[in-house]
Design a protein around this motif. Structure first.
Motif, PDB file in Angstrom:
ATOM      1  N   CYS A 261       0.826  -1.216   0.000  1.00 40.59           N
ATOM      2  CA  CYS A 261       0.000   0.000   0.000  1.00 40.59           C
ATOM      3  C   CYS A 261       0.856   1.261   0.000  1.00 40.59           C
ATOM      4  CB  CYS A 261      -0.931   0.017   1.212  1.00 40.59           C
ATOM      5  SG  CYS A 261      -0.078   0.241   2.796  1.00 40.59           S
ATOM      6  N   GLY A 262       2.175   1.103   0.201  1.00 37.37           N
ATOM      7  CA  GLY A 262       3.060   2.253   0.125  1.00 37.37           C
ATOM      8  C   GLY A 262       3.497   2.839   1.452  1.00 37.37           C
ATOM      9  N   PHE A 263       3.037   2.266   2.567  1.00 30.17           N
ATOM     10  CA  PHE A 263       3.441   2.856   3.850  1.00 30.17           C
ATOM     11  C   PHE A 263       4.911   2.564   4.135  1.00 30.17           C
ATOM     12  CE2 PHE A 263       3.912   2.557   8.528  1.00 30.17           C
ATOM     13  CZ  PHE A 263       3.806   3.913   8.786  1.00 30.17           C
ATOM     14  N   GLY A 264       5.219   1.327   4.486  1.00 31.69           N
ATOM     15  CA  GLY A 264       6.617   0.929   4.658  1.00 31.69           C
ATOM     16  C   GLY A 264       7.366   1.693   5.725  1.00 31.69           C
ATOM     17  N   GLY A 265       6.680   2.217   6.743  1.00 28.45           N
ATOM     18  CA  GLY A 265       7.363   2.937   7.815  1.00 28.45           C
ATOM     19  C   GLY A 265       8.000   4.213   7.300  1.00 28.45           C
ATOM     20  N   THR A 266       9.316   4.329   7.433  1.00 24.60           N
ATOM     21  CA  THR A 266       9.994   5.556   7.001  1.00 24.60           C
ATOM     22  C   THR A 266      10.004   5.710   5.479  1.00 24.60           C
ATOM     23  OG1 THR A 266      12.114   4.380   7.114  1.00 24.60           O
ATOM     24  CG2 THR A 266      11.477   5.671   9.045  1.00 24.60           C
TER      25      THR A 266
ATOM     26  N   GLU B 182       7.848  10.120  -0.389  1.00 25.36           N
ATOM     27  CA  GLU B 182       6.429  10.476  -0.294  1.00 25.36           C
ATOM     28  C   GLU B 182       5.666  10.361  -1.610  1.00 25.36           C
ATOM     29  OE1 GLU B 182       3.557  14.258   0.925  1.00 25.36           O
ATOM     30  OE2 GLU B 182       5.713  14.380   1.241  1.00 25.36           O
ATOM     31  N   PRO B 183       6.172  10.863  -2.726  1.00 23.47           N
ATOM     32  CA  PRO B 183       5.403  10.755  -3.974  1.00 23.47           C
ATOM     33  C   PRO B 183       5.122   9.307  -4.379  1.00 23.47           C
ATOM     34  CG  PRO B 183       7.160  12.377  -4.209  1.00 23.47           C
ATOM     35  CD  PRO B 183       7.416  11.639  -2.926  1.00 23.47           C
ATOM     36  N   ILE B 184       6.123   8.434  -4.240  1.00 25.50           N
ATOM     37  CA  ILE B 184       5.923   7.024  -4.588  1.00 25.50           C
ATOM     38  C   ILE B 184       4.928   6.396  -3.618  1.00 25.50           C
ATOM     39  CG2 ILE B 184       7.038   4.778  -4.855  1.00 25.50           C
ATOM     40  CD1 ILE B 184       9.662   6.289  -5.416  1.00 25.50           C
ATOM     41  N   SER B 185       5.099   6.685  -2.336  1.00 23.11           N
ATOM     42  CA  SER B 185       4.217   6.140  -1.308  1.00 23.11           C
ATOM     43  C   SER B 185       2.764   6.550  -1.546  1.00 23.11           C
ATOM     44  CB  SER B 185       4.685   6.627   0.069  1.00 23.11           C
ATOM     45  OG  SER B 185       3.793   6.219   1.074  1.00 23.11           O
ATOM     46  N   THR B 186       2.553   7.813  -1.891  1.00 22.93           N
ATOM     47  CA  THR B 186       1.195   8.317  -2.141  1.00 22.93           C
ATOM     48  C   THR B 186       0.578   7.652  -3.365  1.00 22.93           C
ATOM     49  OG1 THR B 186       1.785  10.455  -1.156  1.00 22.93           O
ATOM     50  CG2 THR B 186      -0.175  10.390  -2.560  1.00 22.93           C
TER      51      THR B 186
ATOM     52  N   ALA C 259      -0.551   4.233  -2.393  1.00 21.87           N
ATOM     53  CA  ALA C 259      -1.793   4.304  -1.616  1.00 21.87           C
ATOM     54  C   ALA C 259      -2.985   4.535  -2.530  1.00 21.87           C
ATOM     55  CB  ALA C 259      -1.697   5.417  -0.578  1.00 21.87           C
ATOM     56  N   GLU C 260      -2.815   5.417  -3.513  1.00 18.21           N
ATOM     57  CA  GLU C 260      -3.887   5.695  -4.473  1.00 18.21           C
ATOM     58  C   GLU C 260      -4.306   4.420  -5.206  1.00 18.21           C
ATOM     59  OE1 GLU C 260      -4.752   8.576  -8.356  1.00 18.21           O
ATOM     60  OE2 GLU C 260      -2.700   8.244  -7.666  1.00 18.21           O
ATOM     61  N   GLN C 261      -3.332   3.649  -5.649  1.00 14.60           N
ATOM     62  CA  GLN C 261      -3.620   2.412  -6.379  1.00 14.60           C
ATOM     63  C   GLN C 261      -4.340   1.410  -5.480  1.00 14.60           C
ATOM     64  OE1 GLN C 261      -0.305  -0.335  -7.339  1.00 14.60           O
ATOM     65  NE2 GLN C 261      -0.991  -0.165  -9.460  1.00 14.60           N
ATOM     66  N   LYS C 262      -3.855   1.269  -4.255  1.00 15.27           N
ATOM     67  CA  LYS C 262      -4.459   0.318  -3.318  1.00 15.27           C
ATOM     68  C   LYS C 262      -5.900   0.695  -2.997  1.00 15.27           C
ATOM     69  CE  LYS C 262      -3.042  -2.746  -1.507  1.00 15.27           C
ATOM     70  NZ  LYS C 262      -3.201  -4.224  -1.665  1.00 15.27           N
ATOM     71  N   VAL C 263      -6.124   1.968  -2.701  1.00 11.39           N
ATOM     72  CA  VAL C 263      -7.479   2.418  -2.354  1.00 11.39           C
ATOM     73  C   VAL C 263      -8.408   2.298  -3.557  1.00 11.39           C
ATOM     74  CG1 VAL C 263      -8.857   4.416  -1.655  1.00 11.39           C
ATOM     75  CG2 VAL C 263      -6.706   3.917  -0.481  1.00 11.39           C
ATOM     76  N   GLN C 264      -7.904   2.590  -4.747  1.00 13.41           N
ATOM     77  CA  GLN C 264      -8.731   2.451  -5.950  1.00 13.41           C
ATOM     78  C   GLN C 264      -9.143   1.001  -6.169  1.00 13.41           C
ATOM     79  OE1 GLN C 264     -10.044   4.892  -7.824  1.00 13.41           O
ATOM     80  NE2 GLN C 264     -11.167   3.243  -8.873  1.00 13.41           N
ATOM     81  N   ASN C 265      -8.225   0.065  -5.941  1.00 20.84           N
ATOM     82  CA  ASN C 265      -8.553  -1.357  -6.061  1.00 20.84           C
ATOM     83  C   ASN C 265      -9.632  -1.750  -5.057  1.00 20.84           C
ATOM     84  OD1 ASN C 265      -6.667  -1.676  -8.074  1.00 20.84           O
ATOM     85  ND2 ASN C 265      -5.098  -2.569  -6.745  1.00 20.84           N
ATOM     86  N   ALA C 266      -9.554  -1.181  -3.866  1.00 18.60           N
ATOM     87  CA  ALA C 266     -10.559  -1.470  -2.843  1.00 18.60           C
ATOM     88  C   ALA C 266     -11.914  -0.885  -3.225  1.00 18.60           C
ATOM     89  CB  ALA C 266     -10.106  -0.906  -1.501  1.00 18.60           C
ATOM     90  N   LEU C 267     -11.907   0.330  -3.750  1.00 22.03           N
ATOM     91  CA  LEU C 267     -13.163   0.978  -4.154  1.00 22.03           C
ATOM     92  C   LEU C 267     -13.863   0.194  -5.262  1.00 22.03           C
ATOM     93  CD1 LEU C 267     -12.039   4.713  -4.189  1.00 22.03           C
ATOM     94  CD2 LEU C 267     -13.839   3.743  -2.738  1.00 22.03           C
TER      95      LEU C 267
ATOM     96  N   MET D 224      -3.736   3.221   8.596  1.00 25.48           N
ATOM     97  CA  MET D 224      -3.558   4.656   8.834  1.00 25.48           C
ATOM     98  C   MET D 224      -3.108   5.358   7.554  1.00 25.48           C
ATOM     99  SD  MET D 224      -1.019   6.570  11.538  1.00 25.48           S
ATOM    100  CE  MET D 224       0.444   6.091  10.613  1.00 25.48           C
ATOM    101  N   HIS D 225      -2.170   4.730   6.850  1.00 28.80           N
ATOM    102  CA  HIS D 225      -1.659   5.296   5.597  1.00 28.80           C
ATOM    103  C   HIS D 225      -2.773   5.404   4.561  1.00 28.80           C
ATOM    104  CE1 HIS D 225       1.106   6.174   2.378  1.00 28.80           C
ATOM    105  NE2 HIS D 225       0.805   5.064   1.730  1.00 28.80           N
ATOM    106  N   GLN D 226      -3.531   4.342   4.392  1.00 30.08           N
ATOM    107  CA  GLN D 226      -4.607   4.350   3.405  1.00 30.08           C
ATOM    108  C   GLN D 226      -5.720   5.316   3.805  1.00 30.08           C
ATOM    109  OE1 GLN D 226      -5.670   0.211   2.080  1.00 30.08           O
ATOM    110  NE2 GLN D 226      -3.807  -0.332   3.193  1.00 30.08           N
ATOM    111  N   TYR D 227      -6.001   5.388   5.106  1.00 33.20           N
ATOM    112  CA  TYR D 227      -7.055   6.305   5.561  1.00 33.20           C
ATOM    113  C   TYR D 227      -6.657   7.761   5.320  1.00 33.20           C
ATOM    114  CZ  TYR D 227     -10.413   8.754   8.441  1.00 33.20           C
ATOM    115  OH  TYR D 227     -11.389   9.626   8.875  1.00 33.20           O
ATOM    116  N   GLY D 228      -5.355   8.055   5.432  1.00 33.16           N
ATOM    117  CA  GLY D 228      -4.910   9.413   5.148  1.00 33.16           C
ATOM    118  C   GLY D 228      -5.248   9.819   3.717  1.00 33.16           C
TER     119      GLY D 228
END
Length: 245
Positions: free
Chosen positions: A177-182, A188-192, A195-203, A219-223
């Motif tokens: 999902c792109g969190f990966g801690g630090t 940040e751009p890759i992580s975001t 997250a966008e891809q993961k949330v879109q798959n869920a939607l 937490m990352h996906q909810y952000g």
């Protein structure tokens, strides 16, 4: 020789649960007590040291690890709601303590600490708690749960016994999902984008909730969800299992 019945457990409350999602900790107690176990909580417990270890601060990680082993020095199983933290302990404490003065302590702990879905399904063999959660959900396999801890079917086995719950698998459920801690801070751009891809798959599943074993992923996906006002929520699997109890 007959295996000793487990009647008592110690609970480990990870940093994210303690600081951001304390209700998940209370719900874990509720689920474990529903399973017929006496729950012990050491209020002196702190971080397991994963963030320091992953960032290269091994001296600091070692100090936290020694405290962690002291805080969980009983023979009771240790159970926690984080495949990430517990996977780290199981797989990386040997890097810090193998052939050290704490060799026996780390061996004892790593063989006696469990992520909660693994503990419920594979150790005490309880999969139905009378939980009720009347929603459509999709399940996110966290990287730590899948690749470090080795969870696959355990969370789904528990979810299938929740009354009113409909589990709809998303595509690429095993993708990070792109969190990966630090990682989410350093890249940040890759992580975001992840997250966008993961949330879109869920939607695309039509689910009302994304459920996972790891609050950090949620937490990352909810952000991302909150920022873009998207029609989906997140829930830790422990909160789902405690629903209706």
């Amino acid at each position: 020789m007959k295996k000793k019945e487990i009647t008592d457990v110690d609970i480990f409350i990870p940093c994210f649960i303690d600081q951001v999602y304390p209700q998940t900790g209370f719900n874990m107690v509720k689920v474990l007590e529903k399973a017929g176990l006496k729950v012990h909580y050491n209020p002196n417990q702190t971080c397991c040291g994963q963030m320091a270890f992953n960032s290269g601060f091994w001296d600091e990680a070692k100090k936290l690890g020694i405290k962690f082993m002291d805080d969980f020095s009983s023979d009771r199983p240790v159970v926690g709601p984080s495949a990430s933290c517990i996977g780290y302990i199981k797989n990386n404490y040997h890097e810090l303590f193998h052939n050290s003065a704490y060799h026996l302590e780390y061996k004892r702990l790593t063989q006696n600490i469990y992520e909660i879905t693994d503990f419920l399904v594979n150790v005490i063999h309880k999969t139905d708690f009378g939980s009720v959660f009347e929603h459509k959900i999709t399940y996110h396999d966290s990287c730590a749960a899948l690749r470090e801890y080795g969870l696959t079917d355990e969370p789904r086995t528990l979810l299938k016994n929740v009354k009113g719950l409909e589990l709809i698998e998303m595509k690429d459920t095993h993708t990070c999902c792109g969190f990966g801690g630090t990682f989410s801070v350093k890249f940040e751009p890759i992580s975001t984008a992840m997250a966008e891809q993961k949330v879109q798959n869920a939607l695309e599943t039509g689910a009302e909730y994304i459920v996972s074993t790891d609050s950090s992923c949620l937490m990352h996906q909810y952000g991302y969800i909150k920022k873009h006002k998207l029609p989906i929520k997140v829930a830790h699997i422990v909160d789902v299992l405690a629903s209706g109890l």
